[in-house]
Motif scaffolding. Structure first.
Motif, PDB file in Angstrom:
ATOM      1  N   PHE A   1      41.258  59.882  35.312  1.00 38.66           N
ATOM      2  CA  PHE A   1      42.153  58.738  35.165  1.00 38.66           C
ATOM      3  C   PHE A   1      42.470  58.472  33.700  1.00 38.66           C
ATOM      4  CE2 PHE A   1      40.061  57.735  39.195  1.00 38.66           C
ATOM      5  CZ  PHE A   1      41.108  57.273  39.972  1.00 38.66           C
ATOM      6  N   LYS A   2      43.717  58.156  33.434  1.00 36.81           N
ATOM      7  CA  LYS A   2      44.046  57.489  32.183  1.00 36.81           C
ATOM      8  C   LYS A   2      43.728  56.007  32.395  1.00 36.81           C
ATOM      9  CE  LYS A   2      47.722  60.824  31.367  1.00 36.81           C
ATOM     10  NZ  LYS A   2      49.177  61.062  31.358  1.00 36.81           N
ATOM     11  N   ARG A   3      43.461  55.301  31.326  1.00 36.62           N
ATOM     12  CA  ARG A   3      42.972  53.924  31.494  1.00 36.62           C
ATOM     13  C   ARG A   3      43.981  53.034  32.228  1.00 36.62           C
ATOM     14  NH1 ARG A   3      41.510  49.231  27.728  1.00 36.62           N
ATOM     15  NH2 ARG A   3      40.218  48.030  29.142  1.00 36.62           N
ATOM     16  N   TRP A   4      45.260  53.230  31.946  1.00 34.22           N
ATOM     17  CA  TRP A   4      46.261  52.387  32.608  1.00 34.22           C
ATOM     18  C   TRP A   4      46.311  52.688  34.098  1.00 34.22           C
ATOM     19  CZ3 TRP A   4      50.564  54.250  35.194  1.00 34.22           C
ATOM     20  CH2 TRP A   4      50.926  55.579  34.964  1.00 34.22           C
ATOM     21  N   GLN A   5      46.060  53.935  34.484  1.00 38.89           N
ATOM     22  CA  GLN A   5      46.029  54.295  35.898  1.00 38.89           C
ATOM     23  C   GLN A   5      44.819  53.673  36.592  1.00 38.89           C
ATOM     24  OE1 GLN A   5      46.033  58.555  35.444  1.00 38.89           O
ATOM     25  NE2 GLN A   5      48.268  58.700  35.643  1.00 38.89           N
ATOM     26  N   LEU A   6      43.706  53.630  35.867  1.00 40.00           N
ATOM     27  CA  LEU A   6      42.484  53.043  36.399  1.00 40.00           C
ATOM     28  C   LEU A   6      42.706  51.580  36.770  1.00 40.00           C
ATOM     29  CD1 LEU A   6      39.592  54.299  36.654  1.00 40.00           C
ATOM     30  CD2 LEU A   6      39.013  53.079  34.565  1.00 40.00           C
ATOM     31  N   LEU A   7      43.496  50.867  35.960  1.00 43.90           N
ATOM     32  CA  LEU A   7      43.804  49.455  36.209  1.00 43.90           C
ATOM     33  C   LEU A   7      44.909  49.267  37.240  1.00 43.90           C
ATOM     34  CD1 LEU A   7      43.797  47.865  32.639  1.00 43.90           C
ATOM     35  CD2 LEU A   7      42.184  47.416  34.468  1.00 43.90           C
ATOM     36  N   LEU A   8      45.840  50.210  37.263  1.00 42.28           N
ATOM     37  CA  LEU A   8      47.042  50.027  38.082  1.00 42.28           C
ATOM     38  C   LEU A   8      46.754  50.001  39.577  1.00 42.28           C
ATOM     39  CD1 LEU A   8      50.172  49.849  38.172  1.00 42.28           C
ATOM     40  CD2 LEU A   8      50.174  52.343  38.389  1.00 42.28           C
ATOM     41  N   LEU A   9      45.921  50.915  40.052  1.00 47.02           N
ATOM     42  CA  LEU A   9      45.726  51.048  41.499  1.00 47.02           C
ATOM     43  C   LEU A   9      45.089  49.803  42.128  1.00 47.02           C
ATOM     44  CD1 LEU A   9      44.718  54.814  41.721  1.00 47.02           C
ATOM     45  CD2 LEU A   9      46.945  53.771  42.174  1.00 47.02           C
ATOM     46  N   PRO A  10      44.019  49.216  41.548  1.00 45.64           N
ATOM     47  CA  PRO A  10      43.525  47.962  42.125  1.00 45.64           C
ATOM     48  C   PRO A  10      44.561  46.839  42.067  1.00 45.64           C
ATOM     49  CG  PRO A  10      41.886  48.920  40.663  1.00 45.64           C
ATOM     50  CD  PRO A  10      43.153  49.695  40.450  1.00 45.64           C
ATOM     51  N   THR A  11      45.366  46.818  41.006  1.00 49.22           N
ATOM     52  CA  THR A  11      46.408  45.791  40.885  1.00 49.22           C
ATOM     53  C   THR A  11      47.412  45.903  42.021  1.00 49.22           C
ATOM     54  OG1 THR A  11      46.188  45.855  38.470  1.00 49.22           O
ATOM     55  CG2 THR A  11      48.146  44.788  39.370  1.00 49.22           C
ATOM     56  N   ILE A  12      47.889  47.099  42.269  1.00 50.63           N
ATOM     57  CA  ILE A  12      48.845  47.302  43.361  1.00 50.63           C
ATOM     58  C   ILE A  12      48.185  47.036  44.707  1.00 50.63           C
ATOM     59  CG2 ILE A  12      50.242  49.048  44.563  1.00 50.63           C
ATOM     60  CD1 ILE A  12      50.922  50.232  41.861  1.00 50.63           C
ATOM     61  N   ALA A  13      46.901  47.344  44.819  1.00 51.37           N
ATOM     62  CA  ALA A  13      46.183  47.086  46.073  1.00 51.37           C
ATOM     63  C   ALA A  13      46.169  45.598  46.401  1.00 51.37           C
ATOM     64  CB  ALA A  13      44.754  47.634  45.984  1.00 51.37           C
ATOM     65  N   PHE A  14      45.787  44.743  45.425  1.00 53.13           N
ATOM     66  CA  PHE A  14      45.742  43.321  45.777  1.00 53.13           C
ATOM     67  C   PHE A  14      47.126  42.701  45.852  1.00 53.13           C
ATOM     68  CE2 PHE A  14      44.495  42.668  41.111  1.00 53.13           C
ATOM     69  CZ  PHE A  14      45.649  42.015  40.701  1.00 53.13           C
ATOM     70  N   LEU A  15      48.122  43.305  45.230  1.00 53.24           N
ATOM     71  CA  LEU A  15      49.489  42.787  45.365  1.00 53.24           C
ATOM     72  C   LEU A  15      50.068  43.088  46.745  1.00 53.24           C
ATOM     73  CD1 LEU A  15      51.048  43.688  41.886  1.00 53.24           C
ATOM     74  CD2 LEU A  15      50.559  41.403  42.758  1.00 53.24           C
TER      75      LEU A  15
ATOM     76  N   LYS B   1      52.069  36.632  40.843  1.00 51.89           N
ATOM     77  CA  LYS B   1      50.857  37.458  40.899  1.00 51.89           C
ATOM     78  C   LYS B   1      51.093  38.822  40.242  1.00 51.89           C
ATOM     79  CE  LYS B   1      47.374  38.313  44.493  1.00 51.89           C
ATOM     80  NZ  LYS B   1      47.162  38.202  45.951  1.00 51.89           N
ATOM     81  N   MET B   2      52.379  39.215  40.126  1.00 51.42           N
ATOM     82  CA  MET B   2      52.683  40.484  39.464  1.00 51.42           C
ATOM     83  C   MET B   2      52.497  40.400  37.947  1.00 51.42           C
ATOM     84  SD  MET B   2      55.575  42.740  41.314  1.00 51.42           S
ATOM     85  CE  MET B   2      56.994  41.706  41.087  1.00 51.42           C
ATOM     86  N   LEU B   3      52.094  39.237  37.447  1.00 45.74           N
ATOM     87  CA  LEU B   3      51.696  39.133  36.042  1.00 45.74           C
ATOM     88  C   LEU B   3      50.692  40.221  35.678  1.00 45.74           C
ATOM     89  CD1 LEU B   3      51.057  35.294  35.586  1.00 45.74           C
ATOM     90  CD2 LEU B   3      52.602  36.657  34.177  1.00 45.74           C
ATOM     91  N   HIS B   4      49.796  40.516  36.603  1.00 43.77           N
ATOM     92  CA  HIS B   4      48.698  41.439  36.301  1.00 43.77           C
ATOM     93  C   HIS B   4      49.161  42.888  36.208  1.00 43.77           C
ATOM     94  CE1 HIS B   4      46.576  37.788  36.997  1.00 43.77           C
ATOM     95  NE2 HIS B   4      46.893  37.764  38.273  1.00 43.77           N
ATOM     96  N   LEU B   5      50.395  43.144  36.630  1.00 42.06           N
ATOM     97  CA  LEU B   5      50.977  44.473  36.434  1.00 42.06           C
ATOM     98  C   LEU B   5      51.238  44.725  34.947  1.00 42.06           C
ATOM     99  CD1 LEU B   5      51.826  46.689  38.497  1.00 42.06           C
ATOM    100  CD2 LEU B   5      54.163  45.817  38.304  1.00 42.06           C
ATOM    101  N   LEU B   6      51.285  43.653  34.161  1.00 40.44           N
ATOM    102  CA  LEU B   6      51.553  43.791  32.727  1.00 40.44           C
ATOM    103  C   LEU B   6      50.398  44.447  31.978  1.00 40.44           C
ATOM    104  CD1 LEU B   6      53.222  40.308  32.169  1.00 40.44           C
ATOM    105  CD2 LEU B   6      54.374  42.531  32.157  1.00 40.44           C
ATOM    106  N   PHE B   7      49.181  44.357  32.503  1.00 44.78           N
ATOM    107  CA  PHE B   7      48.046  44.977  31.819  1.00 44.78           C
ATOM    108  C   PHE B   7      48.148  46.504  31.815  1.00 44.78           C
ATOM    109  CE2 PHE B   7      46.001  40.897  33.292  1.00 44.78           C
ATOM    110  CZ  PHE B   7      46.082  40.278  32.056  1.00 44.78           C
ATOM    111  N   PRO B   8      48.278  47.148  32.977  1.00 44.95           N
ATOM    112  CA  PRO B   8      48.467  48.605  32.925  1.00 44.95           C
ATOM    113  C   PRO B   8      49.758  49.007  32.219  1.00 44.95           C
ATOM    114  CG  PRO B   8      48.701  47.793  35.183  1.00 44.95           C
ATOM    115  CD  PRO B   8      48.145  46.670  34.368  1.00 44.95           C
ATOM    116  N   LEU B   9      50.804  48.170  32.323  1.00 47.18           N
ATOM    117  CA  LEU B   9      52.059  48.479  31.639  1.00 47.18           C
ATOM    118  C   LEU B   9      51.854  48.543  30.121  1.00 47.18           C
ATOM    119  CD1 LEU B   9      55.135  48.829  31.414  1.00 47.18           C
ATOM    120  CD2 LEU B   9      55.328  46.336  31.418  1.00 47.18           C
ATOM    121  N   LEU B  10      51.145  47.570  29.551  1.00 48.61           N
ATOM    122  CA  LEU B  10      50.933  47.541  28.105  1.00 48.61           C
ATOM    123  C   LEU B  10      50.100  48.729  27.640  1.00 48.61           C
ATOM    124  CD1 LEU B  10      50.269  43.747  27.409  1.00 48.61           C
ATOM    125  CD2 LEU B  10      52.248  45.090  26.707  1.00 48.61           C
TER     126      LEU B  10
END
Length: 415
Positions: free
Chosen positions: A318-332, A342-351
């Protein structure tokens, strides 16, 4: 390069917002249309009501025995300082705290030595101000802004801990503790941030994950004790209020608007697109009642498969942004209701993705999907309602998020 990625994403965010503003202005100025055709936000007369409606419950210290309250107990401790001020002043401080955190956080990831000062400032401002979830959360004055701050603290603490560990500095212990506390607080606040515990599995960081779980439980139980009164009665009232909320937003149609969950997609697709039900139609609730058990099964299976995937994966998969992205999309997508904010948290993997110099052949796909997910898309409506009009965005957003998740899963699978 990261400059190219940042420029492309900033262009999509800014252009998407401007086009939507022009479209809604045209609807009102030229076509004489009112809500919802004249805004991509909530009802103009209900601005900041998510904030103001919480003040009585926060001030009462008796939320589960008095006014209806659906938040976890920890919110009524964390949010208490908001009651120390006049509500209008409290709102301004609430928003100010958000930006004091959010703007430097974004600049930390986006500042680019390859660009001039003005270009850096413009890019950061676009990322900070233009994403739809930011605007929608501010418009509602929603407490998701505080959840965002807590998860953001966890993200930055994890980054500092990793750098301190690589440099052999003793500060790694402090940053690891800060990460545990901030993720525990976010989980005690709303529950679903606990899915970020999946990111601990590839590195077998079981002790840290257990510390988060124990800390979140302690914060929840401690908050119940602090609120006072009979704990079992409070929990029973809390469950009653949650069921009331669930009926309105999951079974009925309130949750169809401004929603990115799969269940909302299914209700709209089977009920409206296929012509099986319309607004205020009892058939829509019948469809929801039939879909909920299937959605629950899909959620449980999806979470188990995702956990197995993370457990079997090696950290370098995993790249770090990918590691964060999948749980984010899961709870969304897997939550029964997921509002746009709630899509605010998509900004973390985006950044983190935007800050990476690594090149990937799928970069054009990632850039396009991130950008499309975060811009207004309500150019047509499937279900009209005085307060909760469901636009085509409620169909498009879950599909965009799932496409983004699929792209990442296929990318990691090939490694």
């Amino acid at each position: 390069s990261k400059t190219s990625k940042q420029n492309s994403i900033a262009w999509i965010l800014a252009t998407g917002l401007v086009l939507s503003m022009l479209y809604h202005y045209w609807n009102e100025a030229s076509r004489g249309l009112g809500f919802p055709w004249n805004t991509f936000l909530f009802m103009p007369g209900a601005r900041f009501t998510d904030f103001y409606d919480q003040i009585p419950a926060l001030a009462s210290r008796n939320p589960y025995l008095g006014v209806p309250a659906v938040y976890f107990p920890f919110w009524f401790v964390l949010g208490l300082p908001l009651t120390w001020f006049n509500p209008d002043l409290g709102l301004k401080l609430f928003i100010a705290v958000f930006f004091i955190f959010w703007a430097p956080f974004a600049a930390y990831w986006l500042w680019n030595s390859e660009r001039k000062l003005l270009s850096n400032i413009i890019t950061v401002l676009i990322y900070v101000l233009c994403p739809l979830p930011v605007l929608f959360a501010l418009d509602r004055g929603n407490s998701e802004l505080l959840v965002f701050l807590l998860i953001g603290t966890w993200v930055i603490a994890e980054d500092f801990a990793q750098k301190a560990k690589m440099a052999g500095r003793k500060s790694v212990v402090f940053y690891q503790a800060l990460a545990v506390v901030s993720l525990a607080a976010a989980t005690a606040f709303k529950g679903y941030p606990g899915l970020y515990l999946l990111t601990y599995l590839p590195g077998r960081r079981i002790k840290e994950a257990a510390s988060v779980v124990v800390s979140a439980a302690a914060l929840t139980f401690g908050s119940l004790l602090w609120l006072g009164g009979p704990i079992l009665s409070r929990i029973a009232k809390w469950r009653h209020d949650l069921e009331h909320y669930r009926f309105g937003y999951v079974i009925d149609q309130a949750g169809l608007a401004y929603n990115v969950s799969l269940l909302g997609f299914e209700k709209l697709f089977f009920g409206v697109v296929l012509g099986m039900a319309g607004a205020d139609d009892p058939k829509l609730m019948n469809i929801a009642n039939r879909l909920v058990p299937w959605n629950t099964a899909i959620t449980l299976i999806g979470l188990v498969l995702l956990a197995v995937w993370y457990w079997r994966a090696q950290p370098h998969h995993f790249k770090r942004w990918q590691l964060l992205l999948l749980p984010t999309i899961a709870f969304l997508t897997l939550s029964e209701v997921s509002a746009i904010y709630k899509m605010l948290h998509l900004l973390f993997p985006l950044l983190i993705y935007s800050a990476s110099d690594e090149h990937d052949r799928k970069d054009p796909i990632y850039v396009a999907l991130f950008g499309l997910a975060l811009i207004p898309k309500d150019y047509g409506y499937l279900l009209m309602h005085p307060m909760y009009p469901a636009s085509i965005a409620s169909l498009l957003d879950p599909l965009i998020l799932l496409a983004l998740a699929w792209s990442v899963l296929m990318s990691t699978r090939s490694k």
